[in-house]
Design an enzyme around this catalytic site. Structure first.
Site, PDB file in Angstrom:
ATOM      1  N   GLU A  77      43.492  40.799  38.158  1.00  0.00           N
ATOM      2  CA  GLU A  77      43.389  40.781  36.694  1.00  0.00           C
ATOM      3  C   GLU A  77      44.671  40.280  36.033  1.00  0.00           C
ATOM      4  O   GLU A  77      45.749  40.846  36.252  1.00  0.00           O
ATOM      5  CB  GLU A  77      43.053  42.195  36.188  1.00  0.00           C
ATOM      6  CG  GLU A  77      42.814  42.229  34.689  1.00  0.00           C
ATOM      7  CD  GLU A  77      42.329  43.587  34.179  1.00  0.00           C
ATOM      8  OE1 GLU A  77      41.682  44.320  34.944  1.00  0.00           O
ATOM      9  OE2 GLU A  77      42.614  43.890  33.012  1.00  0.00           O
ATOM     10  N   LYS A 255      40.870  53.841  32.971  1.00  0.00           N
ATOM     11  CA  LYS A 255      40.775  52.597  33.760  1.00  0.00           C
ATOM     12  C   LYS A 255      42.085  51.823  33.664  1.00  0.00           C
ATOM     13  O   LYS A 255      42.561  51.233  34.631  1.00  0.00           O
ATOM     14  CB  LYS A 255      39.587  51.763  33.257  1.00  0.00           C
ATOM     15  CG  LYS A 255      39.249  50.558  34.129  1.00  0.00           C
ATOM     16  CD  LYS A 255      39.957  49.278  33.736  1.00  0.00           C
ATOM     17  CE  LYS A 255      39.485  48.099  34.573  1.00  0.00           C
ATOM     18  NZ  LYS A 255      40.240  46.871  34.316  1.00  0.00           N
ATOM     19  N   ASP A 271      44.222  54.051  50.456  1.00  0.00           N
ATOM     20  CA  ASP A 271      42.780  54.227  50.254  1.00  0.00           C
ATOM     21  C   ASP A 271      42.545  54.384  48.748  1.00  0.00           C
ATOM     22  O   ASP A 271      42.655  55.487  48.197  1.00  0.00           O
ATOM     23  CB  ASP A 271      42.318  55.466  51.021  1.00  0.00           C
ATOM     24  CG  ASP A 271      40.830  55.752  50.839  1.00  0.00           C
ATOM     25  OD1 ASP A 271      40.208  55.144  49.948  1.00  0.00           O
ATOM     26  OD2 ASP A 271      40.307  56.591  51.587  1.00  0.00           O
ATOM     27  N   HIS A 369      45.786  38.007  27.059  1.00  0.00           N
ATOM     28  CA  HIS A 369      44.779  37.775  28.085  1.00  0.00           C
ATOM     29  C   HIS A 369      44.328  36.330  28.084  1.00  0.00           C
ATOM     30  O   HIS A 369      44.135  35.719  29.120  1.00  0.00           O
ATOM     31  CB  HIS A 369      43.549  38.648  27.791  1.00  0.00           C
ATOM     32  CG  HIS A 369      43.422  39.798  28.738  1.00  0.00           C
ATOM     33  ND1 HIS A 369      42.876  39.685  29.971  1.00  0.00           N
ATOM     34  CD2 HIS A 369      43.765  41.092  28.599  1.00  0.00           C
ATOM     35  CE1 HIS A 369      42.893  40.855  30.573  1.00  0.00           C
ATOM     36  NE2 HIS A 369      43.436  41.723  29.762  1.00  0.00           N
TER      37      HIS A 369
END
Ligand code: MEV
Length: 420
Positions: A77, A255, A271, A369
């Protein structure tokens, strides 16, 4: 595809090629395991046909517990690495991040069903705690010699859809390991003894990813001038209040934290499914889904942030040891223990959340972005080298960040022609 798992990788790829519309070129791309030697990859998971690469970036400016760190981050990202570096730079003004931890303690659960007298069974299990812990610790003398091992036993009686159930929980200090292997081995080893003591039948014997005894707590104070003024401070606090009140916003808030945590986790061979499971279950521990961070304005008008979340990571065992890139990344970080890695990841999570809230509460995230997105679109349309920025800049100016326009610009600019 019977016996697929027994074949060498090249033969698996041949079968795949015949079963799909993959071209020779695509097969070659899939076959590339990058820095991970093919035979190591082949032994890590099953039915391996090749590898998959991510960009690896370095987040800069991190000062954590008085030490400077360069932080490797692997993810796809755009903006995340830049945002983390930028946030860490602002945090430095007031000394960076302070992080503490509760130690590397995991829980192994042993589920017992058909227990004739659940409350009596609970009492008996607690009576035999010493024997159960000894049996668990016999499985891992190395861990015990390093000061880790099963330290305690917790027993609960659950009322479930299938009636009462006894659950015994081994509390294990897993040292520098993430601990799933050690804990699962211990849980399986004590199961026969648990059956004998309770008169019930043991079913599941497995680690819990709600690692609420393996927390990191990160704090940072952001100077109001450094972050862009008191409006920005207020904006971040409002953003936090929104997440605290609304699970739809809170999912995205958390998130954003995981953008940083997972990227460092991937880079260091962790993990990340366990990290995600731990984070979101911890966020829900009150029965309501809540932010993993808090933000408030202090009496000087500066912004105080905290993060508290489980961080089950390890330096011994797993990909952290077998993946050459993970090993190199851990060397870049310079962390010596699993808890130090956990603390760095907590600081990155807090930085990432601050950067996201600051951007959202001011100019929004799309401008930053879009610049990176435009570069990605240009690259996917075939631009290389200096052409990437030329095409991206034109698309931004034209407010047309689209694949078709990128294609046109690539064709025209690479011929040195003036685009229409
Ligand atoms: C995007 O990957 C992450 C953000 O949505 C996080 C947030 O909204 O807090 C920007």
């Amino acid at each position: 595809m019977q016996g697929f798992y027994k074949l060498p990788m090249a033969q698996r790829r041949d079968i795949l090629r015949k079963a799909t519309s993959l071209t020779e070129d695509e097969i070659r791309i899939l076959a590339n395991t990058g820095a991970l030697p093919a035979d190591v990859a082949d032994h890590m998971i099953e039915n391996v046909i090749g590898g998959y690469s991510y960009p690896l970036g370095i987040a800069t400016n991190f000062r954590i517990n008085g030490r400077d760190y360069l932080v490797p981050m692997a993810l796809e990202e755009p903006s995340v690495v830049a945002a983390a570096s930028n946030a860490a730079k602002m945090a430095r003004v007031k000394g960076g991040f302070e992080v503490t931890n509760t130690g590397p303690v995991m829980i192994g659960q042993i589920q017992v069903v058909n227990v004739p007298k659940p409350d009596d069974a609970k009492a008996k299990l607690i009576e035999r705690k010493g024997d159960l812990l000894k049996k668990a610790n016999d499985q891992d003398p190395m861990l015990v010699s390093l000061g880790g091992g099963a330290k305690d036993l917790n027993v609960k009686v659950l009322s479930t859809l299938k009636g009462p159930m006894v659950v015994a929980e081994l509390i294990v200090n897993t040292g520098d390991a993430m601990g799933a292997n050690a804990v699962n081995t211990m849980a399986e080893a004590v199961a026969p003894m648990v059956e004998e003591i309770t008169g019930g039948r043991v079913l599941l014997r497995i680690i819990s990813n709600l690692a609420d005894r393996r927390l990191v707590r990160a704090t940072a104070l952001f100077d109001k001038e450094a972050v862009g003024g008191e409006d920005v401070v207020d904006g971040v606090v409002y953003a936090y209040a929104f997440a605290d009140a609304d699970p739809y916003r809170c999912a995205t808030h958390n998130k954003g934290i995981m953008n940083g945590v997972v990227a460092v986790g991937i880079a260091c061979g962790q993990d990340i499914r366990a990290l995600e499971a731990g984070a979101h279950s911890y966020a829900s521990r009150s029965g309501k889904y809540k932010p993993l961070t808090t933000w408030e304005k202090n009496s000087d008008g500066d912004l105080a942030g905290t993060l508290e979340m489980p961080m089950a990571v390890g330096l011994v065992g797993g990909a952290a040891k077998t993946h050459p890139t993970a090993r190199a990344d851990i060397k870049i970080l310079g962390v010596k223990t699993a808890i130090e890695l956990a603390e760095v990841m907590g600081a990155v999570g807090l930085a990432q959340n601050f950067a996201a809230l600051r951007a959202l509460a001011s100019e929004g995230i799309q401008r930053g972005h879009m610049k990176l997105h435009a570069r990605n679109v240009a690259t996917s349309a075939g631009a290389t080298g200096a052409l990437v920025d030329l095409v991206a800049t034109r698309m931004i100016e034209e407010k047309k960040i689209r694949f078709d326009r990128a294609k046109e610009l690539v064709a025209e600019l690479s011929k040195g022609k003036k685009p229409a």
